[in-house]
Design a protein around this motif. Structure first.
Motif, short mmCIF file in Angstrom:
data_model
loop_
_atom_site.label_atom_id
_atom_site.label_comp_id
_atom_site.label_asym_id
_atom_site.label_seq_id
_atom_site.Cartn_x
_atom_site.Cartn_y
_atom_site.Cartn_z
N PRO B 95 -11.74 0.26 50.18
CA PRO B 95 -12.63 -0.72 49.55
C PRO B 95 -11.86 -1.60 48.57
O PRO B 95 -10.68 -1.32 48.29
CB PRO B 95 -13.66 0.15 48.82
CG PRO B 95 -13.54 1.50 49.39
CD PRO B 95 -12.11 1.63 49.85
N PRO B 96 -12.49 -2.62 47.99
CA PRO B 96 -11.75 -3.56 47.15
C PRO B 96 -11.24 -2.97 45.84
O PRO B 96 -11.50 -1.82 45.52
CB PRO B 96 -12.78 -4.67 46.84
CG PRO B 96 -14.08 -4.17 47.30
CD PRO B 96 -13.85 -3.01 48.20
N ALA B 97 -10.46 -3.77 45.10
CA ALA B 97 -9.86 -3.35 43.84
C ALA B 97 -10.94 -2.82 42.90
O ALA B 97 -12.09 -3.25 42.95
CB ALA B 97 -9.13 -4.53 43.19
N GLY B 98 -10.54 -1.90 42.04
CA GLY B 98 -11.50 -1.27 41.15
C GLY B 98 -11.89 0.10 41.68
O GLY B 98 -12.52 0.88 40.99
N ASN B 99 -11.48 0.38 42.92
CA ASN B 99 -11.76 1.71 43.48
C ASN B 99 -10.66 2.67 43.01
O ASN B 99 -9.77 2.30 42.27
CB ASN B 99 -11.81 1.62 45.00
CG ASN B 99 -10.43 1.44 45.61
OD1 ASN B 99 -9.76 2.40 45.95
ND2 ASN B 99 -9.99 0.21 45.75
N THR B 100 -10.72 3.89 43.48
CA THR B 100 -9.76 4.90 43.04
C THR B 100 -8.59 5.03 44.00
O THR B 100 -7.85 5.99 43.92
CB THR B 100 -10.47 6.25 42.88
OG1 THR B 100 -11.20 6.53 44.07
CG2 THR B 100 -11.42 6.23 41.69
N GLY B 101 -8.40 4.10 44.89
CA GLY B 101 -7.23 4.11 45.75
C GLY B 101 -7.37 4.93 47.02
O GLY B 101 -6.41 5.09 47.75
#
Lengths: 112, 114
Positions: B95-101
């Motif tokens: 998923p996009p940036a701000g997720n946990t990788g």
């Protein structure tokens, strides 16, 4: 130089024994994941830890994130042959652009 | 069930051939990645993409290129395959940036270059 050191790289034990796999770094991570990969397949996410000191349990697997968010461990209780596989840790670096770094992996064999 | 699908599980190519590895995800993820996996070296990032038509070099981009014409599809291209590109290639999405990788991987494409 490996940013995320996993140990041991190979581990072969008997069914029913306990084991711990370690993932260590000098870098701080905003989160850390553990994956399991079976031969000929892609890695599958087991767990994500995000808070320093966090402990998560997944049946017989216990995952811990270090207080300083630089290290993690995976402990398996009463290992079963189905636990055999390659275990990978991966950390999301806290500095700079979001970059995920992987350890080299621990190849675990559980013997019947 | 969410899925990342890689078009070929096993390929055998000759040195100098052009190779296409296709990857499709059905999770509407913005981010897609290509890794190669070699014994003792772990997973190494080749290229990644945060959006359609966008691509960024990873740690080992030499000898590879990528294409992302549609959000769900990310292709890895070996313009002229060489024996040192024999490896397991893994596609992943997140998923996009701000997720946990967290990454969702395909089943892998094992490429042998003769």
């Amino acid at each position: 130089t490996q940013l995320l050191e996993q140990s041991p790289q190979f581990l072969s034990i008997q069914e029913g024994e306990n084991l711990t796999v370690y993932c260590n770094s000098s870098s701080v991570f905003s989160s850390l994941q553990w994956y399991r990969q079976e031969p000929g397949e892609g890695p599958v996410l087991l767990v994500t830890v995000v808070t320093g000191g966090e402990v998560k349990k997944l049946k017989r697997l216990t995952f811990q994130f270090g207080d300083a968010r630089k290290d993690s461990s995976l402990h398996i209780t009463a290992a079963q042959t189905g636990d055999t596989g390659l275990y990978l840790c991966a950390g999301l670096l806290i500095q700079g652009a979001q970059k995920l770094v992987f350890g080299q992996g621990t190849r675990l064999t559980i013997n019947p | 069930d969410v899925k990342v699908t890689q078009s070929s599980r096993y390929l055998v190519k000759r040195t100098g051939e052009k190779v296409f590895l296709e990857c499709v995800q059905d999770m509407d993820h913005e981010n897609m990645f290509w890794y190669r996996q070699d014994p003792g070296l772990g997973l190494r990032l080749i290229y990644f993409s945060y959006d359609v038509k966008m691509k960024e070099k990873g740690d080992i981009p030499e000898g590879y290129s990528v294409s992302r014409e549609k959000k769900e599809r990310f292709s890895l291209i070996l313009e002229s395959a060489s024996t040192n590109q024999t490896s397991m290639y893994l596609c992943a999405s997140s998923p996009p940036a701000g997720n946990t990788g967290e990454l969702f991987f395909g089943e892998g494409s094992r490429l042998t270059v003769l």
